[in-house]
Design an enzyme around this catalytic site. Structure first.
Site, PDB file in Angstrom:
ATOM      1  N   SER A 119       0.833  -1.203   0.000  1.00  0.00           N
ATOM      2  CA  SER A 119       0.000   0.000   0.000  1.00  0.00           C
ATOM      3  C   SER A 119       0.869   1.255   0.000  1.00  0.00           C
ATOM      4  CB  SER A 119      -0.929   0.014   1.222  1.00  0.00           C
ATOM      5  OG  SER A 119      -0.169  -0.004   2.405  1.00  0.00           O
ATOM      6  N   TYR A 124       7.748  -2.135   3.491  1.00  0.00           N
ATOM      7  CA  TYR A 124       8.167  -3.545   3.474  1.00  0.00           C
ATOM      8  C   TYR A 124       9.670  -3.804   3.296  1.00  0.00           C
ATOM      9  CZ  TYR A 124       3.230  -4.487   3.557  1.00  0.00           C
ATOM     10  OH  TYR A 124       1.917  -4.540   3.953  1.00  0.00           O
ATOM     11  N   PHE A 406      -3.965  -9.126  -5.648  1.00  0.00           N
ATOM     12  CA  PHE A 406      -4.364  -9.916  -4.475  1.00  0.00           C
ATOM     13  C   PHE A 406      -4.104  -9.109  -3.232  1.00  0.00           C
ATOM     14  CE2 PHE A 406      -0.044 -11.126  -5.726  1.00  0.00           C
ATOM     15  CZ  PHE A 406       0.681 -10.967  -4.564  1.00  0.00           C
TER      16      PHE A 406
HETATM   17  C1  LIG Z   1      -0.020  -6.484   1.538  1.00  0.00           C
HETATM   18  C2  LIG Z   1      -0.929  -5.447   2.114  1.00  0.00           C
HETATM   19  O1  LIG Z   1      -1.919  -5.777   2.629  1.00  0.00           O
HETATM   20  S1  LIG Z   1      -0.485  -3.831   1.958  1.00  0.00           S
HETATM   21  C3  LIG Z   1      -1.531  -3.012   3.131  1.00  0.00           C
HETATM   22  C4  LIG Z   1      -0.790  -2.551   4.348  1.00  0.00           C
HETATM   23  N1  LIG Z   1      -1.766  -1.983   5.259  1.00  0.00           N
HETATM   24  C5  LIG Z   1      -2.078  -0.676   5.297  1.00  0.00           C
HETATM   25  O2  LIG Z   1      -1.499   0.163   4.597  1.00  0.00           O
HETATM   26  C6  LIG Z   1      -3.238  -0.310   6.200  1.00  0.00           C
HETATM   27  C7  LIG Z   1      -2.969   0.940   7.032  1.00  0.00           C
HETATM   28  N2  LIG Z   1      -1.753   0.871   7.829  1.00  0.00           N
HETATM   29  C8  LIG Z   1      -1.599  -0.023   8.830  1.00  0.00           C
HETATM   30  O3  LIG Z   1      -2.445  -0.870   9.089  1.00  0.00           O
HETATM   31  C9  LIG Z   1      -0.328   0.054   9.649  1.00  0.00           C
HETATM   32  O4  LIG Z   1       0.056   1.397   9.759  1.00  0.00           O
HETATM   33  C10 LIG Z   1       0.865  -0.750   9.052  1.00  0.00           C
HETATM   34  C11 LIG Z   1       0.440  -2.183   8.863  1.00  0.00           C
HETATM   35  C12 LIG Z   1       1.286  -0.186   7.695  1.00  0.00           C
HETATM   36  C13 LIG Z   1       2.064  -0.626   9.999  1.00  0.00           C
HETATM   37  O5  LIG Z   1       1.746  -1.257  11.219  1.00  0.00           O
HETATM   38  P1  LIG Z   1       2.454  -0.818  12.608  1.00  0.00           P
HETATM   39  O6  LIG Z   1       2.107  -1.833  13.605  1.00  0.00           O
HETATM   40  O7  LIG Z   1       2.162   0.591  12.870  1.00  0.00           O
HETATM   41  O8  LIG Z   1       3.991  -0.956  12.210  1.00  0.00           O
HETATM   42  P2  LIG Z   1       5.180  -1.075  13.278  1.00  0.00           P
HETATM   43  O9  LIG Z   1       4.831  -0.284  14.513  1.00  0.00           O
HETATM   44  O10 LIG Z   1       5.519  -2.504  13.471  1.00  0.00           O
HETATM   45  O11 LIG Z   1       6.304  -0.324  12.485  1.00  0.00           O
HETATM   46  C14 LIG Z   1       7.449  -0.927  11.973  1.00  0.00           C
HETATM   47  C15 LIG Z   1       8.329   0.109  11.374  1.00  0.00           C
HETATM   48  O12 LIG Z   1       7.756   0.520  10.136  1.00  0.00           O
HETATM   49  C16 LIG Z   1       7.535   1.923  10.161  1.00  0.00           C
HETATM   50  N3  LIG Z   1       6.264   2.126   9.494  1.00  0.00           N
HETATM   51  C17 LIG Z   1       5.110   1.511   9.779  1.00  0.00           C
HETATM   52  N4  LIG Z   1       4.142   1.934   8.946  1.00  0.00           N
HETATM   53  C18 LIG Z   1       4.716   2.817   8.131  1.00  0.00           C
HETATM   54  C19 LIG Z   1       4.222   3.589   7.069  1.00  0.00           C
HETATM   55  N5  LIG Z   1       2.932   3.533   6.703  1.00  0.00           N
HETATM   56  N6  LIG Z   1       5.094   4.411   6.440  1.00  0.00           N
HETATM   57  C20 LIG Z   1       6.385   4.464   6.835  1.00  0.00           C
HETATM   58  N7  LIG Z   1       6.908   3.737   7.846  1.00  0.00           N
HETATM   59  C21 LIG Z   1       6.071   2.937   8.478  1.00  0.00           C
HETATM   60  C22 LIG Z   1       7.483   2.314  11.608  1.00  0.00           C
HETATM   61  O13 LIG Z   1       7.815   3.653  11.781  1.00  0.00           O
HETATM   62  C23 LIG Z   1       8.499   1.378  12.204  1.00  0.00           C
HETATM   63  O14 LIG Z   1       9.807   1.855  11.966  1.00  0.00           O
HETATM   64  P3  LIG Z   1      11.003   1.583  13.007  1.00  0.00           P
HETATM   65  O15 LIG Z   1      11.119   0.095  13.112  1.00  0.00           O
HETATM   66  O16 LIG Z   1      12.161   2.236  12.352  1.00  0.00           O
HETATM   67  O17 LIG Z   1      10.533   2.226  14.274  1.00  0.00           O
END
Ligand SMILES: CC(=O)SCCNC(=O)CCNC(=O)[C@H](O)C(C)(C)COP(=O)(O)OP(=O)(O)OC[C@H]1O[C@@H](n2cnc3c(N)ncnc32)[C@H](O)[C@@H]1OP(=O)(O)O
Length: 406
Positions: A119, A124, A406
């Site tokens: 997204s 990733y 997907f």
């Molecule tokens: C294959 C798919 O389904 S793609 C769809 C992905 N889902 C979405 O976009 C839905 C909306 N977003 C979300 O649900 C959440 O924000 C997620 C899944 C993207 C991230 O989940 P979180 O639990 O907040 O991530 P988490 O806290 O484990 O963060 C891990 C690291 O990634 C970073 N990170 C997490 N989300 C983002 C983002 N959107 N943009 C940039 N960095 C991010 C965090 O800052 C963190 O960095 P660090 O390790 O350097 O501190």
């Protein structure tokens, strides 16, 4: 975070977890009828979730598939189709725990590669996924886009009714085969969720055209049209959106494009995520009638067993290169790999180029050149002569492309 429980979900929890995904993606959860089609694509045994009490607050799901790699082999793969954390639980490491555990789970299942549509491009890489294919978004101005007269006509096009489309397109996709690195097999559970609900009677608004060549059906397009007329612009033609288009050969592809471009009362075609080397501009009399409105990362891949995945693809003729891989999340992959025109093997030799898991994934399907990534500082170059050899070894005849959402 400490009070959250991470575990595979139970059968009865699937819909609540799917609702969490829909909300995180700002989509509407499916109604009961929609869930009948979508639900089976969301098996409990491949869905991990984080629970706060009884409430799911994070999830990561996948389904089993196989992915084509350069040279034509298909490898067992996990298609990661859902990743979400509830908005009031983000940035506490929930997805880090889920995706790390999901990678280990996929390794245990014997998947060699994981793939996903991201997204956002910033999420990733830290988990070892690399942007491994590029899609181009096309806009075609139909009034200027006739196919060139020398493009051969190799068959005819027929529209299917919805019941035929549901019954026939899966078989046709299978028969066309995985013609590019990055294409995936579509398991039975994929079709109801991603195809049938677009074309079914009474709900879907998409139509399906098949191309019939000398030996039978050899291509199809799933598309819909939207009326764009307004009181101020009553003569404006419709917008045609191409959702899915696959063909067994260039003649069938050209036949489908000829049909779509020639549809009456259509002003423009939008075709997102097409292969970066699709020759549409070369097919039409006015190349500027086909505009590239965007180039986007398409699927991201993650090598789960780097040795097996590297050994499974083919390489072009060039002197051997030793790649040093550092894989933080799956440390069993860390080591040196000797890449030659005859294959790839683990080696004790010291690395000429050092990469992390994300960069290896970017190289793997042939989309990126090592020298481009080195110029960006993404590869540590110990021996500069190895760069040009790595460029040649990993190069593919056609651009990788997935072509399945997907
Ligand atoms: C294959 C798919 O389904 S793609 C769809 C992905 N889902 C979405 O976009 C839905 C909306 N977003 C979300 O649900 C959440 O924000 C997620 C899944 C993207 C991230 O989940 P979180 O639990 O907040 O991530 P988490 O806290 O484990 O963060 C891990 C690291 O990634 C970073 N990170 C997490 N989300 C983002 C983002 N959107 N943009 C940039 N960095 C991010 C965090 O800052 C963190 O960095 P660090 O390790 O350097 O501190």
């Amino acid at each position: 975070m400490n009070d959250l429980v991470f575990r595979p979900i139970a059968e009865g929890e699937r819909r609540a977890v799917h609702r969490l995904l829909a909300e995180a993606l700002h989509a509407s959860p499916p109604d009961d009828k929609g869930w009948e089609l979508v639900g089976p694509s969301f098996p409990a045994d491949r869905t991990l979730a984080a629970f706060d009490g009884d409430a799911p607050v994070g999830m990561a799901s996948s389904f089993a598939t196989a992915i084509a790699v350069p040279g034509g082999k298909t490898l067992p793969a996990a298609a990661v189709d859902g990743v979400a954390v509830r908005a009031d639980h983000t940035r506490r490491g929930v997805v880090t725990t889920l995706l790390s555990e999901q990678l280990r789970d996929c390794v245990r299942r014997g998947d060699l590669i994981a793939a996903l549509h991201a997204s956002e491009a910033t999420i990733y890489g830290r988990f070892g996924y690399g942007a491994a294919t590029t899609g181009q978004n096309l806009r075609i101005i139909t009034s200027r886009a006739a196919l060139r007269p020398e493009v051969p006509v190799t068959g005819r096009v027929r529209l299917l009714d919805p019941a035929e489309a549901v019954g026939r397109v899966p078989e046709l996709y299978r028969r066309i085969g995985l013609t590019r690195p990055g294409m995936i097999q579509r398991p039975e559970l994929w079709w109801p969720a991603y195809h049938d609900r677009l074309v079914r009677d009474g709900g879907g608004d998409h139509r399906v055209a098949v191309h019939i060549g000398p030996d039978g059906e050899n291509g199809y397009a799933v598309f819909r049209t939207t009326d764009q007329r307004t009181p101020d612009d009553p003569g404006r033609g419709a917008l045609l959106e191409v959702r899915d288009l696959h063909a067994a050969d260039p003649g069938a592809a050209a036949g489908l494009w000829r049909f779509l471009i020639g549809l009456d009362l259509v002003a423009e075609i939008s075709a997102p995520m097409r292969p970066a080397d699709e020759p549409l501009r070369a097919l039409v009399t006015d190349a500027r009638a086909v505009q590239v409105t965007g180039m986007e990362d398409h699927i991201w891949v993650r090598l789960l067993d780097a040795g097996a995945a590297l050994a499974a693809r083919t390489y072009r003729e060039a002197p051997a290169v030793v790649l040093g891989l550092e894989d933080r999340l799956l440390p069993e992959n860390t080591g040196s790999y000797r890449i030659t025109a005859d294959g790839a093997t683990r080696t004790g030799a010291s690395a000429q180029l050092r990469v992390d898991a994300e960069v290896l994934a970017m190289l793997y399907l042939g989309e990126w050149r090592a020298s481009t990534l080195a110029a960006a500082g993404r590869i540590t170059v110990v021996d500069p002569a190895a760069l040009v050899d790595a460029d040649e070894l990993f190069r593919t005849d056609v651009r990788p492309w997935c072509g399945t959402y997907f």
